[in-house]
Design a protein around this motif. Sequence first.
Motif, short mmCIF file in Angstrom:
data_model
loop_
_atom_site.label_atom_id
_atom_site.label_comp_id
_atom_site.label_asym_id
_atom_site.label_seq_id
_atom_site.Cartn_x
_atom_site.Cartn_y
_atom_site.Cartn_z
N UNK A 90 0.86 -1.18 0.00
CA UNK A 90 0.00 0.00 0.00
C UNK A 90 0.89 1.23 0.00
N UNK A 91 0.60 2.18 -0.89
CA UNK A 91 1.39 3.42 -1.00
C UNK A 91 0.43 4.59 -1.23
N UNK A 92 0.80 5.76 -0.71
CA UNK A 92 0.04 6.97 -1.03
C UNK A 92 0.41 7.41 -2.44
N UNK A 93 -0.60 7.84 -3.22
CA UNK A 93 -0.35 8.28 -4.58
C UNK A 93 -0.91 9.68 -4.79
N UNK A 94 0.00 10.62 -5.13
CA UNK A 94 -0.42 12.01 -5.32
C UNK A 94 -1.30 12.18 -6.55
N UNK A 95 -1.04 11.42 -7.59
CA UNK A 95 -1.81 11.58 -8.83
C UNK A 95 -3.28 11.26 -8.61
N UNK A 96 -3.57 10.16 -7.89
CA UNK A 96 -4.95 9.78 -7.62
C UNK A 96 -5.48 10.39 -6.33
N UNK A 97 -4.57 10.97 -5.53
CA UNK A 97 -4.94 11.58 -4.25
C UNK A 97 -5.63 10.55 -3.35
N UNK A 98 -5.04 9.39 -3.24
CA UNK A 98 -5.58 8.34 -2.39
C UNK A 98 -4.51 7.28 -2.18
N UNK A 99 -4.83 6.30 -1.34
CA UNK A 99 -3.95 5.15 -1.14
C UNK A 99 -4.15 4.15 -2.27
N UNK A 100 -3.05 3.55 -2.70
CA UNK A 100 -3.08 2.58 -3.80
C UNK A 100 -2.51 1.25 -3.30
N UNK A 101 -3.25 0.20 -3.53
CA UNK A 101 -2.79 -1.15 -3.21
C UNK A 101 -2.51 -1.90 -4.51
N UNK A 102 -1.35 -2.55 -4.58
CA UNK A 102 -1.04 -3.52 -5.63
C UNK A 102 -0.94 -4.88 -4.94
N UNK A 103 -1.77 -5.83 -5.35
CA UNK A 103 -1.81 -7.12 -4.65
C UNK A 103 -2.14 -8.24 -5.62
N UNK A 104 -1.76 -9.46 -5.24
CA UNK A 104 -2.10 -10.60 -6.08
C UNK A 104 -3.19 -11.44 -5.43
N UNK A 105 -3.94 -12.11 -6.27
CA UNK A 105 -5.07 -12.92 -5.83
C UNK A 105 -4.63 -14.35 -5.59
N UNK A 106 -5.21 -14.97 -4.59
CA UNK A 106 -5.05 -16.41 -4.39
C UNK A 106 -6.35 -17.09 -4.78
N UNK A 107 -6.24 -18.30 -5.35
CA UNK A 107 -7.38 -19.06 -5.87
C UNK A 107 -7.97 -18.36 -7.10
N UNK A 108 -7.12 -17.76 -7.95
CA UNK A 108 -7.61 -17.06 -9.13
C UNK A 108 -8.09 -18.00 -10.21
N UNK A 109 -8.71 -17.43 -11.23
CA UNK A 109 -9.26 -18.23 -12.33
C UNK A 109 -8.18 -18.58 -13.35
N UNK A 110 -7.37 -17.60 -13.79
CA UNK A 110 -6.33 -17.87 -14.78
C UNK A 110 -5.11 -18.52 -14.15
N UNK A 111 -4.87 -18.23 -12.88
CA UNK A 111 -3.76 -18.85 -12.16
C UNK A 111 -4.10 -18.88 -10.69
N UNK A 112 -3.54 -19.85 -9.99
CA UNK A 112 -3.83 -20.00 -8.56
C UNK A 112 -3.29 -18.83 -7.75
N UNK A 113 -2.15 -18.26 -8.19
CA UNK A 113 -1.49 -17.23 -7.39
C UNK A 113 -0.74 -16.25 -8.30
#
Length: 519
Positions: free
Chosen positions: A411-434
């Motif tokens: 999680x990082x603060x982003x000035x461009x969007x003026x909000x917190x941004x999360x980059x995360x991966x999914x577990x149990x996904x459809x195209x890949x498990x992880x």
Amino acid sequence: MSRSPTRWTMILASLLLAWLIHTVLSAQTIDSPTSAPFGIQVVDEQTGRGVPLVELTTTNDIRLITDNAGWIAFDEPGLMNQRVYFSVKSHGYSLPADGFGNRGQAFDVRPGETGTIKIQRHNLAERLYRVTGQGQFHHSVKLGKPVPWEYANLNGEVMGQDSTQAIQLGDRILWTWGDTARPSYPLGNFATSGAWSKLPAKGGMDPSIGIDQQYLVDQDGFSKPMFVNDIPGTVIWMHGMCTVDAPNGQTKVLTHYSIREGLGKERRAGIAMFNESTEQFDQVTRFEEPARLYPRGQSFHHVDDGQEYIYFATPYPLIRVAARWDAVLDPTQYEAWTCLEEGFDLDLKKPALARDGDGKLQYAWRKNTDLVGAEQQRQLVERGEIKQEEAWIQTVDAQSGRKIVLHRGSVRWNDYLDCWVMIANEIYGESSNLGEVYILTSKTLPGQWSKAEKVVTHDHYTFYNPVHHDFLDQDGGRRIYFDGTYTKQFSAKKFPTPRYDYNTIMYGLDLSQINTHTN
């Protein structure tokens, strides 16, 4: 009495020799491995940039994988000066199918010549380069192409490397990774690896091109351990690397360390400090018993109600501690955003749920109390201990409305969007498990992160522990960069991708291309 060769014999011998020379030279022109290879560059049709990790396969299953510049060098004996068809596939990229469903392109393969394939990108994020490992530009070098990196194909004798933790320290970036493989033996460095690089604004490389990492190495030139480990047969993992001011006023890097028997038993844990003079981590504290709360995942700082805290995203920022030296060293000072009564562990059979007089579930920051993350909330719902609508985390795919479970991220603060941004991966996904990567936004902390937009897909392959490196942000935060570990582990793949497997890959993302769903 010997007889001299006749004139006709000499002529025939000369003709035979000329024929043999012609035959040999002709064979070398067609099949010689010393002749110049034929080059194919796969480029993103949107940007014109070479795309790494694209698989090209001939009709007899010769498979080549593009390097960081999108090149392959083809010099297969028997197929030079032939028309050769290459099937093309890549995670999140494709070519249009022909009438038979084939996706590829044919070339007249001639030594020293080149061809181009323009591939369509479906990922919102653009795959830029493989950060770690060997052979990042191996095809480019074979073709005699210029390469932008000082260590184009081997840095620190690293063959494979897992999971990035990186932090800004002054004008430099300290990079660390987990288990690291070497060329000379199957076992490598299992006590954390490290490297320095310059900030882009302080002479470092443009992050769209690469990272100028200088590895910390031993006397043999191999990536050296950053911890001294006195327990044979164990590995050392670190989590939640963060900065905090020491009692002498100097900013120091602290981290949680865990000495483990692989994925299993933990033998020792505590807090360690990076020693800049030795360029290793010194174990500062040792937890006498397993701690409920401690640094995990990726850290960031934030001031809440006048108090500066260090938050730890796993990927939701549900753990924090006051940004003070004494507090970071003391596991009893950590707080969890939880629905349990203070001081309790999570017992799925009989959870000590915090409810008010009306029976409403109460979430709050509580010390010395178990974390109840996305997976634990899902289990409580399945067991009927809480209602679905009572779960704090209600993340769904913004396009499909499908409920998803996120595994790791930052999680990082982003000035461009003026909000917190999360980059995360999914577990149990459809195209890949992880291997599916999402972006989420929130105006508040800890935030509920209800809508997730997919930015990267991996087809039946793993891409875990993604982390957004905000010190690389460009254009006021409009363009961000994140990497993660690409590996066949925890996937259905039987065979690893040569050179790429168990290494980190960098992606770039233009935030003007996403739909924000802040809450």
